[in-house]
Motif scaffolding. Structure first.
Motif, short mmCIF file in Angstrom:
data_model
loop_
_atom_site.label_atom_id
_atom_site.label_comp_id
_atom_site.label_asym_id
_atom_site.label_seq_id
_atom_site.Cartn_x
_atom_site.Cartn_y
_atom_site.Cartn_z
N ALA A 1 -30.49 -15.73 21.88
CA ALA A 1 -30.73 -16.00 23.30
C ALA A 1 -29.63 -16.88 23.87
CB ALA A 1 -32.09 -16.68 23.46
N ALA A 2 -29.21 -17.85 23.10
CA ALA A 2 -28.20 -18.80 23.59
C ALA A 2 -26.88 -18.10 23.86
CB ALA A 2 -28.01 -19.93 22.58
N ILE A 3 -26.48 -17.20 22.96
CA ILE A 3 -25.19 -16.53 23.13
C ILE A 3 -25.23 -15.56 24.31
CG2 ILE A 3 -23.63 -14.83 22.07
CD1 ILE A 3 -24.00 -16.31 19.43
N TYR A 4 -26.30 -14.78 24.40
CA TYR A 4 -26.39 -13.86 25.54
C TYR A 4 -26.44 -14.65 26.85
CZ TYR A 4 -26.94 -9.41 23.11
OH TYR A 4 -26.72 -8.27 22.39
N LYS A 5 -27.11 -15.76 26.82
CA LYS A 5 -27.20 -16.56 28.04
C LYS A 5 -25.83 -17.12 28.42
CE LYS A 5 -29.64 -20.51 30.03
NZ LYS A 5 -30.41 -21.71 29.71
N ALA A 6 -25.13 -17.62 27.42
CA ALA A 6 -23.82 -18.21 27.70
C ALA A 6 -22.81 -17.16 28.14
CB ALA A 6 -23.32 -18.95 26.45
N ALA A 7 -22.96 -15.94 27.58
CA ALA A 7 -21.98 -14.89 27.86
C ALA A 7 -22.26 -14.18 29.17
CB ALA A 7 -21.96 -13.89 26.72
N GLY A 8 -23.49 -14.25 29.63
CA GLY A 8 -23.83 -13.55 30.86
C GLY A 8 -24.10 -12.08 30.59
N PRO A 9 -24.45 -11.33 31.65
CA PRO A 9 -24.81 -9.92 31.47
C PRO A 9 -23.66 -9.06 30.93
CG PRO A 9 -24.59 -10.48 33.81
CD PRO A 9 -24.51 -11.76 33.05
N GLU A 10 -22.45 -9.56 31.06
CA GLU A 10 -21.30 -8.78 30.59
C GLU A 10 -21.39 -8.47 29.09
OE1 GLU A 10 -21.08 -11.54 32.34
OE2 GLU A 10 -20.13 -11.02 34.24
N LEU A 11 -21.88 -9.42 28.35
CA LEU A 11 -21.94 -9.19 26.90
C LEU A 11 -22.95 -8.09 26.56
CD1 LEU A 11 -21.15 -9.92 24.00
CD2 LEU A 11 -22.99 -11.61 24.00
N GLU A 12 -24.08 -8.10 27.25
CA GLU A 12 -25.08 -7.07 26.98
C GLU A 12 -24.53 -5.69 27.31
OE1 GLU A 12 -28.77 -7.65 29.00
OE2 GLU A 12 -29.73 -5.97 27.99
N GLN A 13 -23.83 -5.62 28.43
CA GLN A 13 -23.25 -4.32 28.82
C GLN A 13 -22.20 -3.87 27.81
OE1 GLN A 13 -21.88 -5.35 32.73
NE2 GLN A 13 -23.96 -5.58 33.52
N ALA A 14 -21.39 -4.81 27.38
CA ALA A 14 -20.35 -4.45 26.41
C ALA A 14 -20.97 -4.04 25.08
CB ALA A 14 -19.41 -5.64 26.22
N THR A 15 -22.04 -4.71 24.73
CA THR A 15 -22.70 -4.38 23.46
C THR A 15 -23.28 -2.98 23.51
OG1 THR A 15 -23.24 -6.71 23.11
CG2 THR A 15 -24.53 -5.09 21.88
N LYS A 16 -23.88 -2.62 24.66
CA LYS A 16 -24.49 -1.30 24.81
C LYS A 16 -23.47 -0.18 24.57
CE LYS A 16 -28.40 -1.91 27.93
NZ LYS A 16 -28.80 -1.85 29.34
N LYS A 17 -22.24 -0.44 24.95
CA LYS A 17 -21.22 0.58 24.78
C LYS A 17 -20.88 0.80 23.31
CE LYS A 17 -19.03 -0.39 29.21
NZ LYS A 17 -17.88 -1.01 29.88
N VAL A 18 -21.17 -0.20 22.50
CA VAL A 18 -20.83 -0.11 21.07
C VAL A 18 -21.97 0.47 20.26
CG1 VAL A 18 -20.08 -1.41 19.05
CG2 VAL A 18 -19.25 -2.05 21.31
N ALA A 19 -23.17 -0.03 20.52
CA ALA A 19 -24.32 0.43 19.73
C ALA A 19 -25.60 0.06 20.46
CB ALA A 19 -24.31 -0.20 18.35
N SER A 20 -26.65 0.79 20.14
CA SER A 20 -27.94 0.48 20.75
C SER A 20 -28.88 -0.23 19.78
CB SER A 20 -28.60 1.75 21.27
OG SER A 20 -28.72 2.68 20.21
N THR A 21 -28.63 -0.04 18.50
CA THR A 21 -29.44 -0.75 17.50
C THR A 21 -28.54 -1.20 16.37
OG1 THR A 21 -29.91 1.29 16.29
CG2 THR A 21 -31.53 0.63 17.95
N LEU A 22 -29.12 -2.05 15.53
CA LEU A 22 -28.34 -2.60 14.41
C LEU A 22 -29.18 -2.56 13.14
CD1 LEU A 22 -25.62 -3.97 13.74
CD2 LEU A 22 -26.67 -6.16 14.30
N GLN A 23 -28.58 -2.07 12.09
CA GLN A 23 -29.28 -2.02 10.80
C GLN A 23 -29.21 -3.39 10.12
OE1 GLN A 23 -30.57 0.52 8.70
NE2 GLN A 23 -30.65 1.94 10.42
N ALA A 24 -30.28 -3.76 9.43
CA ALA A 24 -30.26 -5.00 8.66
C ALA A 24 -29.16 -4.91 7.60
CB ALA A 24 -31.60 -5.25 8.00
N GLY A 25 -28.41 -5.97 7.48
CA GLY A 25 -27.33 -5.99 6.49
C GLY A 25 -26.01 -5.49 7.05
N SER A 26 -25.97 -5.29 8.36
CA SER A 26 -24.72 -4.79 8.93
C SER A 26 -24.33 -5.61 10.15
CB SER A 26 -24.87 -3.32 9.32
OG SER A 26 -25.80 -3.19 10.36
N SER A 27 -23.16 -5.30 10.69
CA SER A 27 -22.68 -6.03 11.86
C SER A 27 -21.88 -5.10 12.75
CB SER A 27 -21.79 -7.20 11.43
OG SER A 27 -20.60 -6.72 10.83
N ILE A 28 -21.76 -5.47 14.02
CA ILE A 28 -20.86 -4.75 14.93
C ILE A 28 -20.05 -5.76 15.72
CG2 ILE A 28 -22.32 -2.69 15.18
CD1 ILE A 28 -23.09 -3.91 17.99
#
Length: 865
Positions: A469-496
DNA sequence: GTTCTAGAAC
DNA sequence: GTTCTAGAAC
């Protein structure tokens, strides 16, 4: 030439998990994972701070008290480091507790007081009990810890080592650990003379904590009465011998005095005295401090001795007044520390901003899975330190730095990771911890980390709490939008990896260019995909998560692991100096040696120690310099012959066996196998074939215990086995099975395992055929037990399978012997037993189904096959 | 592998 | 006095 080169000791590197007993346990049988008594997953409180940071799951401080055998209140909870043997009701230490201490549950609602601090929140003291066996030390502890105003940790030497008697050093380590966590500590051991107390007083002095003594000056007669009634006391102070021991201990007694460094000494002779002192320490808190000096009933001689000692030391000044002054100084010093720049002196590896040079790539990351996902802190710290170690080895000399960040200086994770990092010898220049807000590192004067990790959720959504929550809040909506372009979900044990948009405040204010979302394992039943306490899987996933995170970091930083070409360049650079010309391989080895990653093979060989060397990532170098290659056949394989072997999933690897010196006593099987007709009469040789002999083990560890010894010369042990030996292994197995069938005809109740020791003591490859009763007088030591019931024992069928598929046996490596030193765990019910006699008693009655192998051989399995 | 011994601890 | 461990020797 190759034999002259110093090689790493293990293919997994110096910090291989196989060297880490905590991690080693993860490779114990899966069923050994700790379970709560109810079988329900732990539901620890989610102590989430209000500011969106990672909450502190203080597993140790919030855990219910742990109790040893002799003091266990039957009606109290037992946490997941203890389990009750349902067969006999014993409370036994689980494998996860290397050293066992008891701790009170925390009594306050705030994180501040849960964590405590010796500076302000708690009146932290080191309380040293002094008294002979039977004087009531354990009872004192039980009562003290039942409802104390502040957190206490009991250090009991009788049970500290996996539920049995440990050493003074173990007590000191645990005491320091607890004190640093802001807990008061009570030392439950005799502490009968000055020498036994000395180190504890030094510890307290070093930590600027007051030492208190409570002398349980109980008449010997009463001590003896109590001790005589005990049974199965760890120290053997029970029954008929108690009187002699107690009298002897009392004779060596040295009454504690203030000049030893005690702040306060309380004497108790009768029960009301004890109750009064217990209450004083139960009530202890900053608003109820205890005065310095000597208190309680004691005889005149003791009083005179104490006062004289203090007076002499302080030159006639009242010891009390001196100590009061000292106390003020300590308090003032503590205040200074507390108001310092936010870095906590308790974390020896805290990186200050000055340690990190702008321009060098630095990853700031939170502890993964230990907050909302409630992963055990100790286990998480072990995995993390392991992953960092591997990262440092892999990306040495490329300027990548890692910083573990937590919001509070009281962070349990920072504390234990720092400790483990120090123990593991991690490079402090490229890893450190930092106390601060991960979203405000630059603006708050923290380390300049342009890449930060986010402990994400599987949906990659903002919200929830903690770091996410803290990172998304600090980054603003831009981070969420940028994240959506990369992936919609994340598997446990992995990173993007998500590049932070220029418009994001996180980028333009804090300089963060990338956020790496990482998802770890979940142990919280309230969250999706809970692993329900499966720490074997959990540690695997967590390890994958950190590895993925660090690899993503390296990828963003556009650096590559230390490889042949880079090493070659390093070699060339090195050759520009005056030293002898070195090839790349030698340079790599020298670099490793400087980092302490290479064992002194030569010196070990001189000492006749077992040396198995497996090196990683240098195959191409060896080929390049013509220093080795794959063995073409099995012609080598005697002592002293180096060999190379192929690939596995980790990457191109080289396995090199270095000379092993066999002592004369270890050649018995070798001689018999090669010359069975000359076998000494004491050895019972049952069968001789062209490829193996079958003989009874001279020191059988069970009712039935045979050895099938290979007759192939040079095939000393599993380490020598190659793909071409698969057929031989199958013939040896079949020969063993023939004798098993014979045994089962006579006694169908027997169950057998066929397997090899990972690192045998006796030369000449030999298969153990052993019944699982372990009913034998020759089974005397922990090493015996663990060599047949831990992963040190490799099932024959597994060995054959590995040899067929990968061409060699992936045994336990150079640290196999650590497996032999693990706790004594019943091979049926998995309970831990404190010593061999107790273990043997237990297994003689334990009737749980065997759980130590997938390849058990029974009468029905033989008949069915 | 085993045996023996010394030391620590209660 | 007993138990356990570690190390040395074989």
């Amino acid at each position: 030439m190759a034999s002259e080169v110093k090689l790493p000791k293990c293919k997994y590197g110096e910090n291989c998990y196989r060297k880490n007993p905590d991690h080693l346990r993860l490779f114990w049988h899966p069923s050994s994972r700790p379970e709560s008594i109810s079988g329900e997953p732990s539901t620890k409180p989610n102590n989430k701070p209000p500011n969106g940071s990672e909450p502190e799951n203080q597993s140790s401080s919030s855990a219910p008290p742990r109790h040893g055998r002799d003091v266990t209140p039957k009606d109290e909870d037992v946490d997941d480091e203890w389990e009750i043997d349902a067969d006999d009701g014993e409370v036994t230490a689980c494998s996860e507790a290397e050293e066992v201490v008891e701790e009170t549950p925390t009594t306050s609602n705030s994180d501040e007081s849960i964590l405590g601090t010796r500076d302000s929140a708690n009146a932290v003291v080191l309380l040293i009990l002094v008294g002979p066996p039977g004087s009531g030390k354990s009872t004192f502890c039980s009562k003290l810890m039942s409802s104390a105003a502040q957190p206490w940790t009991r250090i009991c030497q009788d049970i500290i080592a996996k539920g049995k008697r440990g050493t003074r050093q173990q007590c000191l380590r645990q005491a320091e650990s607890a004190l640093l966590r802001g807990r008061s500590v009570v030392i439950d051991r005799c502490n009968i003379d000055k020498k036994q107390r000395e180190d504890f007083l030094k510890l307290a002095s070093r930590l600027k904590i007051n030492s208190h003594a409570v002398v349980l000056d109980v008449p010997p007669r009463i001590c003896i009465e109590r001790a005589t009634k005990r049974i199965a006391h760890e120290g053997g102070v029970h029954g008929g011998n108690a009187a002699a021991v107690i009298n002897r201990v009392i004779r060596t007694r040295q009454v504690p005095s203030l000049d030893e460094g005690f702040f306060r000494i309380s004497f108790c002779r009768i029960d009301p005295d004890v109750e009064k002192v217990i209450q004083e320490y139960k009530d202890l808190q900053p608003s109820k401090l205890l005065d310095p000096g000597v208190f309680g009933a004691m005889n005149k001689g003791q009083a005179r001795s104490l006062l004289n000692g203090g007076k002499d030391q302080y030159g006639g000044v009242s010891p009390t007044s001196v100590i009061r002054d000292e106390m003020r100084n300590v308090a003032a010093e503590a205040g200074k520390q507390q108001s310092s720049n936010g870095s906590d002196s308790r974390h020896g590896r805290t990186l200050r901003p000055a340690n990190l040079v702008p321009g060098e790539e630095t990853l700031a990351f939170p502890s993964i899975s230990t907050a909302d996902f409630q992963f055990d802190h100790e286990k998480a710290a072990t995995v993390l330190v392991q992953c960092i170690s591997e990262f440092q080895a892999k990306y040495a000399h490329v300027g990548l730095k890692l910083v573990l960040v937590d919001l509070t200086s009281k962070s349990h994770m920072l504390s234990i990771v720092s400790k483990k990092a120090s123990e593991e010898g991690l490079d402090g220049n490229t890893f450190g911890t930092f106390v601060g807000d991960i979203t405000k590192l630059r603006s708050s004067g923290g380390p300049p980390c342009n890449i930060i990790a986010n402990a994400a959720n599987w949906r990659l959504k903002p919200g929830g709490g903690g770091v996410n929550a803290a990172i998304y809040k600090a980054a603003g909506p831009e981070l969420e939008q940028a994240t959506k372009k990369v992936a919609s979900t994340l598997q446990a044990g992995s990173s993007i990896v998500v590049e932070v948009p220029q418009a994001s405040a996180l980028r333009n204010q804090e300089g963060v260019t990338h956020v790496i979302h990482v998802l770890g394992p979940n142990m919280n039943p309230q969250r999706p995909n809970c692993l329900s306490g499966d720490y074997v899987e959990g540690c695997k996933v967590l390890r994958n998560a950190y590895t993925s995170l660090f690899e993503s970091f390296a990828s963003v930083a556009q650096v590559k692991p230390v490889k042949a070409d880079s090493v070659k360049r390093m070699g060339e650079a090195g050759n520009s100096h005056n030293g002898p010309k070195l090839n790349a391989f030698q340079v790599l080895m020298q670099a490793s040696k400087r980092k302490g990653e290479v064992g002194d093979t030569a010196s070990k060989r001189e000492k006749g120690e077992k040396v198995r060397v497996v090196e990683e990532g240098v195959a191409s170098l060896r080929e390049e310099h013509g220093e080795g290659g794959r063995p073409s056949d099995a012609t080598h394989q005697g002592s002293g012959h180096a060999e190379v072997q192929g690939n596995n999933s980790v990457g191109q690897q080289v396995r090199k066996k270095v000379d092993r010196k066999w002592d004369s006593w270890s050649l018995a099987l070798y001689k018999i196998a090669l010359h069975p007709d000359d076998a000494p009469s004491k050895n019972s040789v049952l069968e001789v074939t062209d490829f193996a002999i079958v003989m009874e083990d001279l020191y059988p560890k069970a009712k039935r215990h045979l050895l099938v010894v290979s007759r192939t010369q040079g095939l000393d042990e599993l380490e020598d086995v190659r793909r071409e030996h698969a057929g031989l292994l199958e013939r040896i197995h079949s020969l063993g099975m023939k004798h098993v069938a014979s045994f089962l005809k006579h006694d169908p109740s027997l169950v057998f395992r066929l397997g090899y020791h990972s690192a045998p003591s006796m030369r000449q490859l030999h298969l153990h055929v052993i019944s699982q009763d372990f009913d034998s007088a020759s089974l005397k030591h922990k090493k015996h037990w663990n060599s047949f019931t831990s992963p040190f024992f490799r099932d024959s069928l597994d060995v054959i399978s590995e040899v067929k598929t990968q061409g060699y046996v992936d045994n336990c490596g150079p640290n196999a012997e650590k497996l032999l030193d693990m706790e004594l765990r019943c091979h049926r019910c998995r309970s831990v037993q404190p010593n061999i006699p107790r273990l043997k008693t237990h297994i003689s009655t334990c009737n749980r189904p065997l759980s130590n192998s997938n390849h058990l051989i029974t009468a029905s399995s033989v008949n069915g096959s």
